[in-house]
Design a protein around this motif. Structure first.
Motif, PDB file in Angstrom:
ATOM      1  N   LEU A  54       0.823  -1.213   0.000  1.00  0.00           N
ATOM      2  CA  LEU A  54       0.000   0.000   0.000  1.00  0.00           C
ATOM      3  C   LEU A  54       0.854   1.258   0.000  1.00  0.00           C
ATOM      4  O   LEU A  54       0.495   2.251  -0.650  1.00  0.00           O
ATOM      5  CB  LEU A  54      -0.963   0.001   1.194  1.00  0.00           C
ATOM      6  CG  LEU A  54      -2.044  -1.078   1.155  1.00  0.00           C
ATOM      7  CD1 LEU A  54      -2.913  -0.991   2.405  1.00  0.00           C
ATOM      8  CD2 LEU A  54      -2.882  -1.014  -0.111  1.00  0.00           C
ATOM      9  N   ASP A  55       1.997   1.230   0.687  1.00  0.00           N
ATOM     10  CA  ASP A  55       2.888   2.397   0.663  1.00  0.00           C
ATOM     11  C   ASP A  55       3.459   2.617  -0.748  1.00  0.00           C
ATOM     12  O   ASP A  55       3.559   3.761  -1.204  1.00  0.00           O
ATOM     13  CB  ASP A  55       4.008   2.254   1.692  1.00  0.00           C
ATOM     14  CG  ASP A  55       3.514   2.435   3.127  1.00  0.00           C
ATOM     15  OD1 ASP A  55       2.400   2.979   3.337  1.00  0.00           O
ATOM     16  OD2 ASP A  55       4.254   2.023   4.048  1.00  0.00           O
ATOM     17  N   VAL A  56       3.813   1.539  -1.430  1.00  0.00           N
ATOM     18  CA  VAL A  56       4.275   1.651  -2.817  1.00  0.00           C
ATOM     19  C   VAL A  56       3.140   2.215  -3.679  1.00  0.00           C
ATOM     20  O   VAL A  56       3.347   3.135  -4.487  1.00  0.00           O
ATOM     21  CB  VAL A  56       4.748   0.279  -3.365  1.00  0.00           C
ATOM     22  CG1 VAL A  56       4.935   0.323  -4.882  1.00  0.00           C
ATOM     23  CG2 VAL A  56       6.028  -0.162  -2.668  1.00  0.00           C
TER      24      VAL A  56
ATOM     25  N   GLN B 225      -7.015  -6.223   6.321  1.00  0.00           N
ATOM     26  CA  GLN B 225      -6.617  -5.372   5.200  1.00  0.00           C
ATOM     27  C   GLN B 225      -7.294  -4.002   5.285  1.00  0.00           C
ATOM     28  O   GLN B 225      -6.675  -2.983   4.965  1.00  0.00           O
ATOM     29  CB  GLN B 225      -6.938  -6.034   3.852  1.00  0.00           C
ATOM     30  CG  GLN B 225      -5.969  -7.126   3.469  1.00  0.00           C
ATOM     31  CD  GLN B 225      -6.119  -7.565   2.025  1.00  0.00           C
ATOM     32  OE1 GLN B 225      -6.993  -7.114   1.294  1.00  0.00           O
ATOM     33  NE2 GLN B 225      -5.233  -8.465   1.602  1.00  0.00           N
ATOM     34  N   ARG B 226      -8.520  -3.960   5.739  1.00  0.00           N
ATOM     35  CA  ARG B 226      -9.218  -2.673   5.889  1.00  0.00           C
ATOM     36  C   ARG B 226      -8.469  -1.787   6.891  1.00  0.00           C
ATOM     37  O   ARG B 226      -8.250  -0.601   6.644  1.00  0.00           O
ATOM     38  CB  ARG B 226     -10.670  -2.893   6.326  1.00  0.00           C
ATOM     39  CG  ARG B 226     -11.469  -1.594   6.447  1.00  0.00           C
ATOM     40  CD  ARG B 226     -12.957  -1.859   6.634  1.00  0.00           C
ATOM     41  NE  ARG B 226     -13.537  -2.451   5.440  1.00  0.00           N
ATOM     42  CZ  ARG B 226     -13.978  -1.767   4.386  1.00  0.00           C
ATOM     43  NH1 ARG B 226     -13.914  -0.452   4.381  1.00  0.00           N
ATOM     44  NH2 ARG B 226     -14.503  -2.384   3.343  1.00  0.00           N
ATOM     45  N   ALA B 227      -8.037  -2.367   7.996  1.00  0.00           N
ATOM     46  CA  ALA B 227      -7.286  -1.596   9.004  1.00  0.00           C
ATOM     47  C   ALA B 227      -5.962  -1.104   8.419  1.00  0.00           C
ATOM     48  O   ALA B 227      -5.559   0.046   8.651  1.00  0.00           O
ATOM     49  CB  ALA B 227      -7.046  -2.452  10.247  1.00  0.00           C
ATOM     50  N   GLU B 228      -5.274  -1.954   7.658  1.00  0.00           N
ATOM     51  CA  GLU B 228      -4.020  -1.551   7.012  1.00  0.00           C
ATOM     52  C   GLU B 228      -4.265  -0.450   5.980  1.00  0.00           C
ATOM     53  O   GLU B 228      -3.444   0.458   5.821  1.00  0.00           O
ATOM     54  CB  GLU B 228      -3.336  -2.750   6.342  1.00  0.00           C
ATOM     55  CG  GLU B 228      -2.746  -3.740   7.302  1.00  0.00           C
ATOM     56  CD  GLU B 228      -1.465  -3.259   7.969  1.00  0.00           C
ATOM     57  OE1 GLU B 228      -0.956  -2.166   7.645  1.00  0.00           O
ATOM     58  OE2 GLU B 228      -0.965  -3.986   8.838  1.00  0.00           O
ATOM     59  N   ALA B 229      -5.377  -0.544   5.243  1.00  0.00           N
ATOM     60  CA  ALA B 229      -5.714   0.491   4.253  1.00  0.00           C
ATOM     61  C   ALA B 229      -5.948   1.832   4.941  1.00  0.00           C
ATOM     62  O   ALA B 229      -5.470   2.875   4.469  1.00  0.00           O
ATOM     63  CB  ALA B 229      -6.947   0.069   3.457  1.00  0.00           C
TER      64      ALA B 229
ATOM     65  N   ALA C 181      -3.767   7.196   6.183  1.00  0.00           N
ATOM     66  CA  ALA C 181      -3.324   8.156   7.213  1.00  0.00           C
ATOM     67  C   ALA C 181      -1.860   8.550   6.991  1.00  0.00           C
ATOM     68  O   ALA C 181      -1.514   9.737   7.083  1.00  0.00           O
ATOM     69  CB  ALA C 181      -3.522   7.558   8.606  1.00  0.00           C
ATOM     70  N   ARG C 182      -0.995   7.569   6.674  1.00  0.00           N
ATOM     71  CA  ARG C 182       0.410   7.883   6.398  1.00  0.00           C
ATOM     72  C   ARG C 182       0.529   8.787   5.174  1.00  0.00           C
ATOM     73  O   ARG C 182       1.295   9.768   5.178  1.00  0.00           O
ATOM     74  CB  ARG C 182       1.225   6.594   6.169  1.00  0.00           C
ATOM     75  CG  ARG C 182       1.453   5.779   7.422  1.00  0.00           C
ATOM     76  CD  ARG C 182       2.445   4.640   7.198  1.00  0.00           C
ATOM     77  NE  ARG C 182       2.056   3.640   6.208  1.00  0.00           N
ATOM     78  CZ  ARG C 182       1.273   2.584   6.446  1.00  0.00           C
ATOM     79  NH1 ARG C 182       0.768   2.386   7.661  1.00  0.00           N
ATOM     80  NH2 ARG C 182       1.007   1.711   5.485  1.00  0.00           N
ATOM     81  N   ALA C 183      -0.222   8.485   4.137  1.00  0.00           N
ATOM     82  CA  ALA C 183      -0.174   9.294   2.917  1.00  0.00           C
ATOM     83  C   ALA C 183      -0.732  10.691   3.178  1.00  0.00           C
ATOM     84  O   ALA C 183      -0.208  11.685   2.654  1.00  0.00           O
ATOM     85  CB  ALA C 183      -0.941   8.607   1.789  1.00  0.00           C
ATOM     86  N   ASN C 184      -1.779  10.788   3.973  1.00  0.00           N
ATOM     87  CA  ASN C 184      -2.340  12.100   4.315  1.00  0.00           C
ATOM     88  C   ASN C 184      -1.314  12.958   5.040  1.00  0.00           C
ATOM     89  O   ASN C 184      -1.248  14.168   4.819  1.00  0.00           O
ATOM     90  CB  ASN C 184      -3.610  11.954   5.159  1.00  0.00           C
ATOM     91  CG  ASN C 184      -4.860  12.184   4.348  1.00  0.00           C
ATOM     92  OD1 ASN C 184      -4.901  13.035   3.459  1.00  0.00           O
ATOM     93  ND2 ASN C 184      -5.884  11.411   4.653  1.00  0.00           N
ATOM     94  N   ALA C 185      -0.504  12.340   5.892  1.00  0.00           N
ATOM     95  CA  ALA C 185       0.538  13.080   6.607  1.00  0.00           C
ATOM     96  C   ALA C 185       1.554  13.651   5.621  1.00  0.00           C
ATOM     97  O   ALA C 185       2.055  14.762   5.811  1.00  0.00           O
ATOM     98  CB  ALA C 185       1.227  12.172   7.627  1.00  0.00           C
ATOM     99  N   GLU C 186       1.830  12.911   4.550  1.00  0.00           N
ATOM    100  CA  GLU C 186       2.783  13.369   3.528  1.00  0.00           C
ATOM    101  C   GLU C 186       2.179  14.377   2.558  1.00  0.00           C
ATOM    102  O   GLU C 186       2.896  15.139   1.926  1.00  0.00           O
ATOM    103  CB  GLU C 186       3.301  12.177   2.718  1.00  0.00           C
ATOM    104  CG  GLU C 186       4.213  11.256   3.490  1.00  0.00           C
ATOM    105  CD  GLU C 186       4.673  10.078   2.632  1.00  0.00           C
ATOM    106  OE1 GLU C 186       4.729  10.208   1.406  1.00  0.00           O
ATOM    107  OE2 GLU C 186       4.963   9.027   3.224  1.00  0.00           O
TER     108      GLU C 186
ATOM    109  N   VAL D 217      -5.420  13.547   0.628  1.00  0.00           N
ATOM    110  CA  VAL D 217      -5.615  12.247  -0.020  1.00  0.00           C
ATOM    111  C   VAL D 217      -7.113  11.983  -0.207  1.00  0.00           C
ATOM    112  O   VAL D 217      -7.904  12.164   0.719  1.00  0.00           O
ATOM    113  CB  VAL D 217      -4.950  11.122   0.795  1.00  0.00           C
ATOM    114  CG1 VAL D 217      -5.331   9.750   0.275  1.00  0.00           C
ATOM    115  CG2 VAL D 217      -3.435  11.301   0.789  1.00  0.00           C
ATOM    116  N   VAL D 218      -7.483  11.572  -1.424  1.00  0.00           N
ATOM    117  CA  VAL D 218      -8.886  11.266  -1.733  1.00  0.00           C
ATOM    118  C   VAL D 218      -9.106   9.767  -1.969  1.00  0.00           C
ATOM    119  O   VAL D 218     -10.206   9.351  -2.317  1.00  0.00           O
ATOM    120  CB  VAL D 218      -9.386  12.067  -2.959  1.00  0.00           C
ATOM    121  CG1 VAL D 218      -9.370  13.561  -2.670  1.00  0.00           C
ATOM    122  CG2 VAL D 218      -8.572  11.744  -4.205  1.00  0.00           C
ATOM    123  N   THR D 219      -8.074   8.966  -1.776  1.00  0.00           N
ATOM    124  CA  THR D 219      -8.178   7.510  -1.956  1.00  0.00           C
ATOM    125  C   THR D 219      -9.298   6.983  -1.065  1.00  0.00           C
ATOM    126  O   THR D 219      -9.370   7.307   0.110  1.00  0.00           O
ATOM    127  CB  THR D 219      -6.847   6.831  -1.583  1.00  0.00           C
ATOM    128  OG1 THR D 219      -5.806   7.406  -2.382  1.00  0.00           O
ATOM    129  CG2 THR D 219      -6.909   5.334  -1.805  1.00  0.00           C
TER     130      THR D 219
END
Length: 179
Positions: free
Chosen positions: A73-75, A107-111, A116-121, A126-128
């Motif tokens: 997911l990070d990739v 997987q939902r929790a990981e998503a 959240a990590r992407a929103n911080a960046e 983020v609209v995902t």
């Protein structure tokens, strides 16, 4: 050897996302397809019309002992623009939305954590979306492994895919398969 797991993500053109994940260590298979719509067994033409509700997506089979779902997911978040609503570059429409389709609660929790990590960046832009469960439909055969074949001669792919692969190599060098 651990059992393979599956991840489904949508990040614009499936030719482009497929090319990225085929280069990731631990990824065993990547299949382009359609998910999240209302028409059974949609065709590429139907999905491109934007009328079916499906997203162009990829289904990734991976070895979690080599690459975790969180790392995938990070990739994913780093190699497309998760701040673009219903578009990636010149591809515009809900079929090009940024979405994660978790297959279970873990997987939902990981998503949620990846967003959240992407929103911080990305300053909270983020609209995902997290969608599903939804039926998966494989794309037509000529869409599979597109970059490895026809994509190398397609001007659109030549403009869009190499920058994504460069982001992968730069940001996730330890995740790239050995040549």
């Amino acid at each position: 050897m651990s059992a393979s797991e599956t991840a489904i993500v949508a990040g614009g053109c499936f030719w482009c996302t497929e090319a990225v994940f085929r280069m990731c260590a631990g990824v065993e298979e990547v299949e382009s397809g359609y998910i999240g719509g209302s028409v059974p067994n949609p065709t590429y033409k139907q999905v491109c019309s934007g009328d079916t509700g499906h997203a162009e997506a990829i289904r990734i089979t991976f070895d979690p002992a080599v690459i975790s779902y969180a790392d995938l997911l990070d990739v994913f978040m780093a190699t497309h623009d998760p701040t673009q609503l219903n578009r990636q570059g010149n591809d515009i429409g809900t079929q090009y939305r940024s979405a994660i389709f978790p297959l279970d609660d873990a997987q939902r929790a990981e998503a949620e954590a990846a967003i959240a990590r992407a929103n911080a960046e990305h300053g909270g832009k983020v609209v995902t979306t997290i969608e599903g469960p939804a039926e998966w439909y494989p794309a037509e055969d000529y869409h599979q492994e597109y970059w490895q074949g026809e994509g190398q001669r397609n001007p659109y792919c030549l403009a869009v895919i190499p920058p994504k692969l460069a982001k992968l190599r730069k940001g996730f060098a330890q995740r790239v398969k050995e040549s």
